[in-house]
Design a protein around this motif. Sequence first.
Motif, PDB file in Angstrom:
ATOM      1  N   GLY A 145       0.818  -1.200   0.000  1.00  0.00           N
ATOM      2  CA  GLY A 145       0.000   0.000   0.000  1.00  0.00           C
ATOM      3  C   GLY A 145       0.854   1.253   0.000  1.00  0.00           C
ATOM      4  O   GLY A 145       1.838   1.348   0.733  1.00  0.00           O
ATOM      5  N   TYR A 146       0.466   2.198  -0.815  1.00  0.00           N
ATOM      6  CA  TYR A 146       1.191   3.455  -0.910  1.00  0.00           C
ATOM      7  C   TYR A 146       0.275   4.593  -0.490  1.00  0.00           C
ATOM      8  O   TYR A 146      -0.935   4.541  -0.708  1.00  0.00           O
ATOM      9  N   ASN A 147       0.876   5.648   0.078  1.00  0.00           N
ATOM     10  CA  ASN A 147       0.078   6.835   0.327  1.00  0.00           C
ATOM     11  C   ASN A 147      -0.142   7.548  -1.013  1.00  0.00           C
ATOM     12  O   ASN A 147       0.424   7.168  -2.042  1.00  0.00           O
ATOM     13  N   ALA A 148      -0.972   8.586  -1.015  1.00  0.00           N
ATOM     14  CA  ALA A 148      -1.355   9.249  -2.272  1.00  0.00           C
ATOM     15  C   ALA A 148      -0.147   9.817  -3.011  1.00  0.00           C
ATOM     16  O   ALA A 148      -0.056   9.700  -4.244  1.00  0.00           O
ATOM     17  N   GLN A 149       0.801  10.432  -2.301  1.00  0.00           N
ATOM     18  CA  GLN A 149       1.975  11.008  -2.962  1.00  0.00           C
ATOM     19  C   GLN A 149       2.858   9.915  -3.543  1.00  0.00           C
ATOM     20  O   GLN A 149       3.365  10.046  -4.665  1.00  0.00           O
ATOM     21  N   GLU A 150       3.082   8.834  -2.808  1.00  0.00           N
ATOM     22  CA  GLU A 150       3.890   7.735  -3.337  1.00  0.00           C
ATOM     23  C   GLU A 150       3.253   7.158  -4.601  1.00  0.00           C
ATOM     24  O   GLU A 150       3.953   6.848  -5.566  1.00  0.00           O
ATOM     25  N   GLN A 151       1.927   7.028  -4.600  1.00  0.00           N
ATOM     26  CA  GLN A 151       1.251   6.500  -5.788  1.00  0.00           C
ATOM     27  C   GLN A 151       1.417   7.458  -6.970  1.00  0.00           C
ATOM     28  O   GLN A 151       1.658   7.017  -8.095  1.00  0.00           O
ATOM     29  N   ARG A 152       1.322   8.767  -6.731  1.00  0.00           N
ATOM     30  CA  ARG A 152       1.562   9.747  -7.805  1.00  0.00           C
ATOM     31  C   ARG A 152       2.991   9.625  -8.339  1.00  0.00           C
ATOM     32  O   ARG A 152       3.227   9.694  -9.549  1.00  0.00           O
ATOM     33  N   ASP A 187       8.845   4.563  -2.237  1.00  0.00           N
ATOM     34  CA  ASP A 187       9.120   4.781  -0.822  1.00  0.00           C
ATOM     35  C   ASP A 187       9.377   6.273  -0.650  1.00  0.00           C
ATOM     36  O   ASP A 187      10.435   6.776  -1.037  1.00  0.00           O
ATOM     37  N   GLY A 188       8.388   6.970  -0.114  1.00  0.00           N
ATOM     38  CA  GLY A 188       8.524   8.419   0.036  1.00  0.00           C
ATOM     39  C   GLY A 188       8.698   9.070  -1.319  1.00  0.00           C
ATOM     40  O   GLY A 188       7.909   8.852  -2.229  1.00  0.00           O
ATOM     41  N   ASP A 189       9.779   9.843  -1.461  1.00  0.00           N
ATOM     42  CA  ASP A 189      10.013  10.542  -2.726  1.00  0.00           C
ATOM     43  C   ASP A 189      10.881   9.747  -3.700  1.00  0.00           C
ATOM     44  O   ASP A 189      11.327  10.274  -4.714  1.00  0.00           O
TER      45      ASP A 189
END
Length: 129
Positions: A2-9, A76-78
């Motif tokens: 699972g990724y947060n919204a920014q990681e998915q972007r 992973d993050g940025d």
Amino acid sequence: MGYNAQEQRNLDLVQAMFDHVLIPMDGDAADRFIAPDYIQHNQWVDTGLAPLKAFLRKVRGENPDAVHDIKRRFADGDHVIMHYHVRRFDGDPGFAVMDIFRVENDLIVEHWDVVQDVPSQSPNPHSPF
């Protein structure tokens, strides 16, 4: 995973860059995905967007039928990591490649990679993929 919204972007951005820039080796499409002053750590290409575009044009001229077969990808993050198999021509064992991209403000701003020849024969029964 699972990724947060920014990681998915970030993951979607890098995948789109592969789809429109690296897989077709179209340097002209790079402006939509890569910052003009991005930092390049690949030792075969100078830093910045213009040298990358020139490199892609050169590679496409030398290997117009190259294949980039993505095996796995992670965010992973940025940072986004892509693991893939490059084959330059039919029958080429190719390279195992691991790219790491750093994303900032919805553009790729930094890139590292590790490239390994895929041997025709190996004592190891496990594929690099």
